[in-house]
Design a protein around this motif. Structure first.
Motif, PDB file in Angstrom:
ATOM      1  N   HIS A 122      -9.406  16.705   1.719  1.00 36.24           N
ATOM      2  CA  HIS A 122      -9.544  15.474   1.162  1.00 36.24           C
ATOM      3  C   HIS A 122     -10.827  14.629   1.613  1.00 36.24           C
ATOM      4  O   HIS A 122     -10.852  13.276   1.534  1.00 36.24           O
TER       5      HIS A 122
ATOM      6  N   LYS B 191     -12.118   4.021   0.371  1.00 39.68           N
ATOM      7  CA  LYS B 191     -11.570   3.043   1.523  1.00 39.68           C
ATOM      8  C   LYS B 191     -10.585   3.575   2.375  1.00 39.68           C
ATOM      9  O   LYS B 191     -10.246   3.017   3.464  1.00 39.68           O
ATOM     10  N   HIS B 192     -10.420   5.140   2.232  1.00 38.56           N
ATOM     11  CA  HIS B 192      -9.749   5.679   3.470  1.00 38.56           C
ATOM     12  C   HIS B 192     -10.680   6.076   4.321  1.00 38.56           C
ATOM     13  O   HIS B 192     -10.350   6.675   5.462  1.00 38.56           O
TER      14      HIS B 192
ATOM     15  N   CYS C  57       1.839   6.253   4.473  1.00 36.30           N
ATOM     16  CA  CYS C  57       1.824   6.039   3.100  1.00 36.30           C
ATOM     17  C   CYS C  57       2.284   7.155   2.103  1.00 36.30           C
ATOM     18  O   CYS C  57       2.862   6.627   1.230  1.00 36.30           O
ATOM     19  N   HIS C  58       1.758   8.370   2.410  1.00 37.67           N
ATOM     20  CA  HIS C  58       1.862   9.293   1.340  1.00 37.67           C
ATOM     21  C   HIS C  58       2.999  10.053   1.848  1.00 37.67           C
ATOM     22  O   HIS C  58       2.946  10.707   2.827  1.00 37.67           O
TER      23      HIS C  58
ATOM     24  N   ALA D 230       2.123   1.848  -3.362  1.00 36.24           N
ATOM     25  CA  ALA D 230       1.046   2.288  -4.426  1.00 36.24           C
ATOM     26  C   ALA D 230       0.743   3.809  -4.143  1.00 36.24           C
ATOM     27  O   ALA D 230       0.043   4.581  -4.957  1.00 36.24           O
ATOM     28  N   ALA D 231       0.692   4.014  -2.997  1.00 35.65           N
ATOM     29  CA  ALA D 231       0.313   5.471  -2.506  1.00 35.65           C
ATOM     30  C   ALA D 231       1.221   6.486  -3.287  1.00 35.65           C
ATOM     31  O   ALA D 231       2.356   6.556  -3.371  1.00 35.65           O
TER      32      ALA D 231
ATOM     33  N   CYS E 198      -5.838  16.823   7.182  1.00 37.67           N
ATOM     34  CA  CYS E 198      -6.033  16.641   5.472  1.00 37.67           C
ATOM     35  C   CYS E 198      -7.368  16.267   5.292  1.00 37.67           C
ATOM     36  O   CYS E 198      -7.914  16.551   4.353  1.00 37.67           O
TER      37      CYS E 198
ATOM     38  N   SER F 255      -2.457   9.161  10.453  1.00 41.74           N
ATOM     39  CA  SER F 255      -2.091   8.113   9.703  1.00 41.74           C
ATOM     40  C   SER F 255      -1.433   8.453   8.238  1.00 41.74           C
ATOM     41  O   SER F 255      -0.894   7.536   7.503  1.00 41.74           O
ATOM     42  N   CYS F 256      -1.991   9.431   7.632  1.00 44.49           N
ATOM     43  CA  CYS F 256      -1.557   9.675   5.974  1.00 44.49           C
ATOM     44  C   CYS F 256      -0.419   9.630   5.660  1.00 44.49           C
ATOM     45  O   CYS F 256      -0.044   8.878   4.584  1.00 44.49           O
TER      46      CYS F 256
ATOM     47  N   ALA G 267       0.724  -1.194  -0.068  1.00 43.09           N
ATOM     48  CA  ALA G 267       0.066   0.045   0.044  1.00 43.09           C
ATOM     49  C   ALA G 267       0.764   1.113   0.089  1.00 43.09           C
ATOM     50  O   ALA G 267       0.442   2.208  -0.870  1.00 43.09           O
TER      51      ALA G 267
ATOM     52  N   TRP H 290      -9.825   6.959   8.538  1.00 44.32           N
ATOM     53  CA  TRP H 290      -8.481   6.785   8.912  1.00 44.32           C
ATOM     54  C   TRP H 290      -8.118   8.394   9.281  1.00 44.32           C
ATOM     55  O   TRP H 290      -8.629   9.317   8.886  1.00 44.32           O
ATOM     56  N   SER H 291      -7.203   8.258  10.613  1.00 39.66           N
ATOM     57  CA  SER H 291      -6.994   9.694  11.061  1.00 39.66           C
ATOM     58  C   SER H 291      -5.860  10.337  10.075  1.00 39.66           C
ATOM     59  O   SER H 291      -5.340   9.925   9.463  1.00 39.66           O
TER      60      SER H 291
ATOM     61  N   TYR I  86     -10.335  11.662  -1.010  1.00 31.66           N
ATOM     62  CA  TYR I  86      -9.618  10.372  -0.912  1.00 31.66           C
ATOM     63  C   TYR I  86     -10.485   9.359  -1.452  1.00 31.66           C
ATOM     64  O   TYR I  86     -11.588   9.524  -1.474  1.00 31.66           O
ATOM     65  N   PRO I  87      -9.948   8.268  -1.758  1.00 31.77           N
ATOM     66  CA  PRO I  87     -10.689   6.987  -2.178  1.00 31.77           C
ATOM     67  C   PRO I  87     -11.485   6.612  -0.968  1.00 31.77           C
ATOM     68  O   PRO I  87     -11.283   6.676   0.274  1.00 31.77           O
TER      69      PRO I  87
HETATM   70  C1  HEC Z   1      -2.175   2.358   4.126  1.00 33.14           C
HETATM   71  C2  HEC Z   1      -1.672   3.310   3.112  1.00 33.14           C
HETATM   72  C3  HEC Z   1      -2.518   4.726   2.945  1.00 33.14           C
HETATM   73  C4  HEC Z   1      -2.866   5.566   4.215  1.00 33.14           C
HETATM   74  C5  HEC Z   1      -2.749   5.700   5.702  1.00 33.14           C
HETATM   75  C6  HEC Z   1      -3.604   6.640   3.341  1.00 33.14           C
HETATM   76  N1  HEC Z   1      -3.486   6.641   2.020  1.00 33.14           N
HETATM   77 FE1  HEC Z   1      -4.092   7.770   0.753  1.00 33.14          FE
HETATM   78  N2  HEC Z   1      -3.858   6.318  -0.752  1.00 33.14           N
HETATM   79  C7  HEC Z   1      -3.197   5.004  -0.839  1.00 33.14           C
HETATM   80  C8  HEC Z   1      -3.235   4.589  -1.977  1.00 33.14           C
HETATM   81  C9  HEC Z   1      -2.502   2.924  -2.196  1.00 33.14           C
HETATM   82  C10 HEC Z   1      -3.923   5.194  -2.874  1.00 33.14           C
HETATM   83  C11 HEC Z   1      -3.763   5.067  -4.261  1.00 33.14           C
HETATM   84  C12 HEC Z   1      -5.127   5.244  -4.955  1.00 33.14           C
HETATM   85  C13 HEC Z   1      -6.299   4.054  -4.333  1.00 33.14           C
HETATM   86  O1  HEC Z   1      -6.260   3.156  -3.615  1.00 33.14           O
HETATM   87  O2  HEC Z   1      -7.339   4.391  -4.858  1.00 33.14           O
HETATM   88  C14 HEC Z   1      -4.257   6.507  -2.256  1.00 33.14           C
HETATM   89  C15 HEC Z   1      -4.976   7.762  -2.792  1.00 33.14           C
HETATM   90  C16 HEC Z   1      -5.060   8.849  -2.231  1.00 33.14           C
HETATM   91  C17 HEC Z   1      -5.764   9.882  -2.742  1.00 33.14           C
HETATM   92  C18 HEC Z   1      -6.179  10.037  -4.273  1.00 33.14           C
HETATM   93  C19 HEC Z   1      -4.881  10.155  -5.209  1.00 33.14           C
HETATM   94  C20 HEC Z   1      -5.164  10.093  -6.536  1.00 33.14           C
HETATM   95  O3  HEC Z   1      -4.103   9.970  -7.257  1.00 33.14           O
HETATM   96  O4  HEC Z   1      -6.317   9.913  -6.837  1.00 33.14           O
HETATM   97  C21 HEC Z   1      -5.604  11.132  -1.833  1.00 33.14           C
HETATM   98  C22 HEC Z   1      -6.234  12.333  -1.992  1.00 33.14           C
HETATM   99  C23 HEC Z   1      -5.339  10.411  -0.588  1.00 33.14           C
HETATM  100  N3  HEC Z   1      -4.864   9.102  -0.782  1.00 33.14           N
HETATM  101  C24 HEC Z   1      -5.177  11.090   0.574  1.00 33.14           C
HETATM  102  C25 HEC Z   1      -5.129  10.689   1.837  1.00 33.14           C
HETATM  103  C26 HEC Z   1      -5.188  11.268   3.308  1.00 33.14           C
HETATM  104  C27 HEC Z   1      -5.774  12.404   3.444  1.00 33.14           C
HETATM  105  C28 HEC Z   1      -4.927  10.051   4.161  1.00 33.14           C
HETATM  106  C29 HEC Z   1      -5.190  10.152   5.784  1.00 33.14           C
HETATM  107  C30 HEC Z   1      -6.574  10.253   5.998  1.00 33.14           C
HETATM  108  C31 HEC Z   1      -4.465   9.118   3.446  1.00 33.14           C
HETATM  109  N4  HEC Z   1      -4.316   9.123   1.948  1.00 33.14           N
HETATM  110  C32 HEC Z   1      -4.045   7.838   3.933  1.00 33.14           C
HETATM  111  C33 HEC Z   1      -2.758   4.749   0.377  1.00 33.14           C
HETATM  112  C34 HEC Z   1      -3.073   5.378   1.846  1.00 33.14           C
END
Ligand code: HEC
Ligand code: HEC
Length: 89
Positions: A61, A72-73, A84-85, A43-44, A57, A80-81, A40, A76-77, A69-70
């Protein structure tokens, strides 16, 4: 009676073997446990903006924001962001 105990013995020995082999497997390859997260993390996408001053965030988002954000996020706090990012330095 005897049969009952031998079944128990077989179970205990079997469990012991499982525990011992799991122990050595993880000792030898600790990355076995990290596998899911590192996939994960890889992929982020990296953050296109700095974290400083933008720690909330969800303001930008959250699902109802302009750059959601997607789904499935959900839940999430903000802390935590960056696990991965990757933030730019
Ligand atoms: C477990 C790892 C993980 C965490 C923790 C995480 N992300 Fe992500 N995020 C991903 C992945 C992998 C993708 C790639 C796209 C998908 O899964 O659809 C993504 C995609 C995104 C996108 C869209 C990017 C795109 O190009 O479309 C945003 C905005 C984003 N995350 C914001 C956040 C925020 C804000 C948080 C905290 C609340 C967060 N992420 C926490 C793994 C994570
Ligand atoms: C003030 C609003 C704001 C806040 C707060 C904010 N962002 Fe963003 N974020 C944006 C904007 C605007 C973009 C897209 C424009 C750009 O490239 O800078 C973006 C882009 C992203 C992307 C890439 C999305 C894509 O489609 O490529 C990710 C991932 C992301 N932000 C994660 C985060 C994380 C994690 C936090 C919290 C540390 C956060 N953002 C806080 C406004 C914000």
């Amino acid at each position: 009676m005897r049969e009952y105990y031998s079944t128990q013995l077989a179970l205990v020995v079997g469990l012991l073997i499982l525990v011992v082999s799991a122990f050595f497997a993880f000792r030898q390859s600790p990355e076995l446990l990290e596998h899911r997260e590192s996939a994960a993390v890889k992929a982020a996408v990296a953050l296109p903006h700095p974290v400083a001053g933008m720690e909330q965030c969800h303001d930008c988002h959250g699902l109802k924001s302009d750059l959601p954000y997607p789904v499935k996020h959900t839940g999430w706090s903000d802390q935590s962001c960056t696990r991965c990012h990757q933030a730019p330095d």
